[in-house]
Design an enzyme around this catalytic site. Structure first.
Site, PDB file in Angstrom:
ATOM      1  N   TYR A  42       0.841  -1.198   0.000  1.00 10.09           N
ATOM      2  CA  TYR A  42       0.000   0.000   0.000  1.00 10.09           C
ATOM      3  C   TYR A  42       0.878   1.251   0.000  1.00 10.09           C
ATOM      4  O   TYR A  42       2.047   1.223   0.396  1.00 10.09           O
ATOM      5  CB  TYR A  42      -0.957   0.019   1.195  1.00 10.09           C
ATOM      6  CG  TYR A  42      -0.299   0.169   2.551  1.00 10.09           C
ATOM      7  CD1 TYR A  42      -0.102   1.425   3.125  1.00 10.09           C
ATOM      8  CD2 TYR A  42       0.109  -0.951   3.277  1.00 10.09           C
ATOM      9  CE1 TYR A  42       0.490   1.577   4.370  1.00 10.09           C
ATOM     10  CE2 TYR A  42       0.696  -0.812   4.531  1.00 10.09           C
ATOM     11  CZ  TYR A  42       0.885   0.441   5.068  1.00 10.09           C
ATOM     12  OH  TYR A  42       1.478   0.582   6.297  1.00 10.09           O
ATOM     13  N   CYS A  43       0.290   2.354  -0.479  1.00  5.24           N
ATOM     14  CA  CYS A  43       0.995   3.648  -0.504  1.00  5.24           C
ATOM     15  C   CYS A  43       0.056   4.691   0.096  1.00  5.24           C
ATOM     16  O   CYS A  43      -0.641   4.417   1.062  1.00  5.24           O
ATOM     17  CB  CYS A  43       1.416   3.987  -1.931  1.00  5.24           C
ATOM     18  SG  CYS A  43       0.033   4.026  -3.108  1.00  5.24           S
ATOM     19  N   TYR A  44       0.043   5.892  -0.466  1.00  2.00           N
ATOM     20  CA  TYR A  44      -0.827   6.947   0.050  1.00  2.00           C
ATOM     21  C   TYR A  44      -2.271   6.757  -0.414  1.00  2.00           C
ATOM     22  O   TYR A  44      -3.203   6.756   0.379  1.00  2.00           O
ATOM     23  CB  TYR A  44      -0.344   8.329  -0.406  1.00  2.00           C
ATOM     24  CG  TYR A  44       1.050   8.670   0.017  1.00  2.00           C
ATOM     25  CD1 TYR A  44       1.301   9.241   1.259  1.00  2.00           C
ATOM     26  CD2 TYR A  44       2.133   8.422  -0.824  1.00  2.00           C
ATOM     27  CE1 TYR A  44       2.585   9.553   1.661  1.00  2.00           C
ATOM     28  CE2 TYR A  44       3.426   8.730  -0.436  1.00  2.00           C
ATOM     29  CZ  TYR A  44       3.649   9.291   0.808  1.00  2.00           C
ATOM     30  OH  TYR A  44       4.932   9.588   1.199  1.00  2.00           O
TER      31      TYR A  44
END
Length: 274
Positions: free
Chosen positions: A65-67
């Site tokens: 996951y990222c932002y």
């Protein structure tokens, strides 16, 4: 070649709750990771990606996951190219994950302890905005907004004053992790900002993006709120990704106020050291 799957927040929860021991990878910057991350997540960037690819068994499920769900896809492609068999990129990223967790952990609106003896005006305000009778600290399920947050945003000064007197919490956070002080800055009423600060609000509380009320006020040109935050001692040196509130100033008025506050702080420090 194996490919990765884009999955929802709910699907990610299912993977984390299964007995598969997935490798959870956070590809955001170090500061964002330190402020909050999914339990047992490993922070990965281009400096340690190769090592993780080599040291992790190819059969290990990998949840990335990222932002917001964009950068995670590039990393998911790298794991797929390295022949990992179960690779997932979480749509919505940590921001949506955090909002979902906040909603899940919030006190349901019908369970918020009611307060007796409120004025007709306040009860009318609560009803108008979907809160139960006496629900001084109730939250709306879709955005976790409290009556105090909403009143501060709308610049409803008498309502804010009565809510605070009735025990409204200034430390409650909505689903963006903004508190009442932030919403007061949006309204830009200096008296309301003062009231919420006097009630014990955290001047330097950071929201889901790491920004403080001072940063918001500076970037949005909310000069009156900015002046009250500075007078109360909000931290001018706090940074997000190397940028402080001064760097974010959108108007000359806001910039000059912060420069003067910095000058005065420096002069006071020098005087104290003599």
């Amino acid at each position: 070649m194996a490919s990765y799957r884009r999955i929802s927040i709910d699907e990610a929860r299912g993977i984390l709750g299964a007995d598969t021991s997935p490798l959870v990878i956070d590809v955001r910057d170090p500061a964002s990771f330190e402020k909050g991350h999914i339990e047992k997540a490993l922070r990965v960037d281009l400096t340690n990606l190769e090592g993780v690819l080599k040291e992790t068994p190819k059969t290990t499920p990998v949840l990335i996951y990222c932002y917001h769900g964009n950068s995670s896809q590039a990393y998911a492609k790298a794991f797929s190219a390295a022949e990992f068999t179960d690779v997932y990129s979480m749509d919505g990223g940590y921001e949506e994950w955090h909002k979902a967790e906040s909603r899940a952990n919030a006190t349901p609106i019908e369970e918020a302890p009611p307060v007796e003896g409120l004025s007709d005006a306040l009860e009318a305000f609560l009803k108008e905005h979907g809160y139960p009778k006496g629900g001084v600290n109730a939250v709306t399920p879709q955005d976790l907004m409290t009556p105090l947050m909403r009143a501060a945003h709308l610049k409803a000064k008498p309502i804010v004053a009565e809510l605070l007197q009735a025990g409204a919490r200034v430390d409650a956070s909505n689903n963006d992790q903004n508190q009442a002080l932030w919403l007061a800055c949006v309204g830009d009423d200096p008296e309301i900002v003062d009231m919420i600060i006097a009630a014990g609000a955290d001047l330097n509380h950071a929201n889901i993006n790491g920004s403080t009320p001072l940063m918001y006020a500076a970037s949005a040109g909310k000069a009156q709120a900015l002046a009250r935050l500075l007078a109360a001692g909000a931290d001018l040196d706090y940074q997000v990704d190397g940028f402080s509130a001064i760097d974010m100033a959108s108007t000359l008025e806001c910039l000059n106020m912060m420069r003067e506050a910095k000058r005065q702080a420096k002069a006071a420090k020098a005087a104290a050291g003599k």
